[in-house]
Write an enzyme that holds these catalytic residues in place. Structure first.
Site, PDB file in Angstrom:
ATOM      1  N   HIS A 115       0.877  -1.398   0.048  1.00 17.03           N
ATOM      2  CA  HIS A 115      -0.048   0.099  -0.001  1.00 17.03           C
ATOM      3  C   HIS A 115       0.845   1.268   0.131  1.00 17.03           C
ATOM      4  O   HIS A 115       0.204   2.439  -0.542  1.00 17.03           O
ATOM      5  CB  HIS A 115      -0.763   0.075   1.180  1.00 17.03           C
ATOM      6  N   ASP A 147      -0.309  -7.857   1.412  1.00 17.07           N
ATOM      7  CA  ASP A 147       0.258  -6.390   1.396  1.00 17.07           C
ATOM      8  C   ASP A 147       1.815  -6.465   1.482  1.00 17.07           C
ATOM      9  O   ASP A 147       2.382  -5.427   1.912  1.00 17.07           O
ATOM     10  CB  ASP A 147      -0.248  -5.717   2.620  1.00 17.07           C
ATOM     11  N   SER A 225       4.730   2.461   7.866  1.00 22.33           N
ATOM     12  CA  SER A 225       4.517   1.370   7.046  1.00 22.33           C
ATOM     13  C   SER A 225       5.630   0.840   6.311  1.00 22.33           C
ATOM     14  O   SER A 225       6.346   1.681   5.316  1.00 22.33           O
ATOM     15  CB  SER A 225       3.290   1.635   6.332  1.00 22.33           C
TER      16      SER A 225
END
Length: 374
Positions: A115, A147, A225
């Protein structure tokens, strides 16, 4: 002759008055007030005691500092330029994230979350090292079901991070997160592993099919992230992925993909261009839980209930039937249906995997050879 009642009362009062200490100093006496020298001596003693206690505590701080210095060169700051159309209007923006350099059989790759870079072309992704050098990836491989993404950067010469065994991580272990929260690159936070096996997370618009997250209270914010979650040995044990937050910032609940899972996906992406997911061929009951185990509850802590078996599937060839409870897969206890889905999906294609099932209250052992779900 015994004293009269009134005399007894007076005697008791006399005793009480004798037992009460006087709050007033005797006449001619002085209160003892510590001298300035005595106060300084006592303060010096306290400082020495603090120094001794701090020396023991500072060993933990020293570990955190050493891990940070050791791993920071392997952490990459990521800026991805993205554009999309919402409600008929065109939007263009930059999104910050993190990545970590890992060693694979095919060389060095930058691992991150899908993402973070999804929707960006290689030329729109800027990678910045801890010493300020900037690069663009030449190739991007990503898997939406987990992901996980990897990027090939041939000219990137930095030491790879050392990966640990995430299967050996326990709740309460100390953790360190490094990343770019709110674009502040190479920031370090510290905490513990709060929980394991989080598999039912709703992560906004993004659907992650194969979940098996670690939970940590090390502060993770937007921009973390894709960065590494580390143990105090300086080993990567997870890939920071998401937060649970009502404010958009850290509230002490962050989630990371276990590194064993991330590396497995990365190897599949590099070798085959996609994650080849294992296929069992059963329909599971999502409402089945430990309370439904019945008589076998003394022998199993969890399991997945088979609602249906697809004809010609690996499960059918292994003689699985409707009503079977799968309690162990490939030597690992099965917690629930999501846990089994994650285990099956990440098992190498063609593997012969042992399973333990319960059928009509009796325990059976069987083997299944998984095929490719795609």
């Amino acid at each position: 002759m015994p004293p009269a009642v009134g005399d007894v009362s007076r005697l008791e009062q006399q005793r009480i008055s004798v037992q009460r200490p006087s709050l007033s100093p005797p006449q001619g006496s002085r209160l003892s007030i510590p001298s300035a020298q005595a106060i300084d001596q006592r303060r010096d003693e306290l400082f020495r005691e603090l120094a001794d206690e701090f020396a023991a505590f500072d060993r933990l701080g020293s570990l955190v500092r050493k891990v940070s210095q050791l791993v920071k060169p392997s952490v990459i700051h990521i800026e991805a330029h993205k554009s999309e159309t919402k409600g008929g209007s065109f939007e263009s923006y930059d999104e910050a994230g993190s990545g970590v350099v890992v060693q694979t059989e095919d060389g060095l790759w930058v691992m991150t979350n899908r993402h973070v870079i999804n929707g960006s072309q290689p030329a729109e992704i800027l990678l910045r090292t801890a010493d300020g050098r900037e690069f663009h990836p030449t190739r991007i491989l990503a898997d939406p079901s987990t992901d996980v993404a990897v990027m090939d950067v041939p000219q990137l010469h930095v030491p790879p991070a050392r990966t640990g065994n995430s299967d050996l991580v326990n709740i309460g272990d100390f953790t360190i997160a490094i990343g770019s929260p709110f674009g502040l690159s190479h920031s370090v936070t510290f905490g513990i592993l709060s929980a394991k096996g989080r598999r039912d997370l709703s992560l906004g618009d993004q659907k992650i099919d194969l979940q098996d997250f670690f939970q940590t209270d090390a502060a993770i914010n937007p921009g973390n992230s894709g960065g590494p979650l580390l143990n105090l040995r300086g080993e990567v044990i997870g890939l920071n992925t998401a937060i649970a937050s009502s404010s958009g910032g850290s509230e002490g609940i962050g989630f990371a993909i276990p590194i064993n899972m991330a590396i497995r996906v990365a190897d599949e992406l590099i070798r085959h261009g996609r994650l080849r997911r294992g296929y069992l061929g059963v329909t599971l009951d999502p409402d089945f839980g430990p309370a439904d185990l019945g008589a076998i509850r003394t022998e199993a802590q969890g399991g997945a209930l088979v609602k249906g078996v697809r004809r010609g599937s690996p499960a059918a060839l292994a003689n699985l039937q409707r009503g079977d409870i799968i309690v162990q897969f490939n030597g690992n206890d099965v917690d629930n249906d999501d846990h089994l889905v994650a285990q099956v999906g990440l098992t190498p294609i063609g593997s012969r995997v042992p399973m333990i099932i319960y059928r009509d209250g009796k325990r059976y052992r069987t083997e299944v050879e998984l095929s490719d779900a795609n």
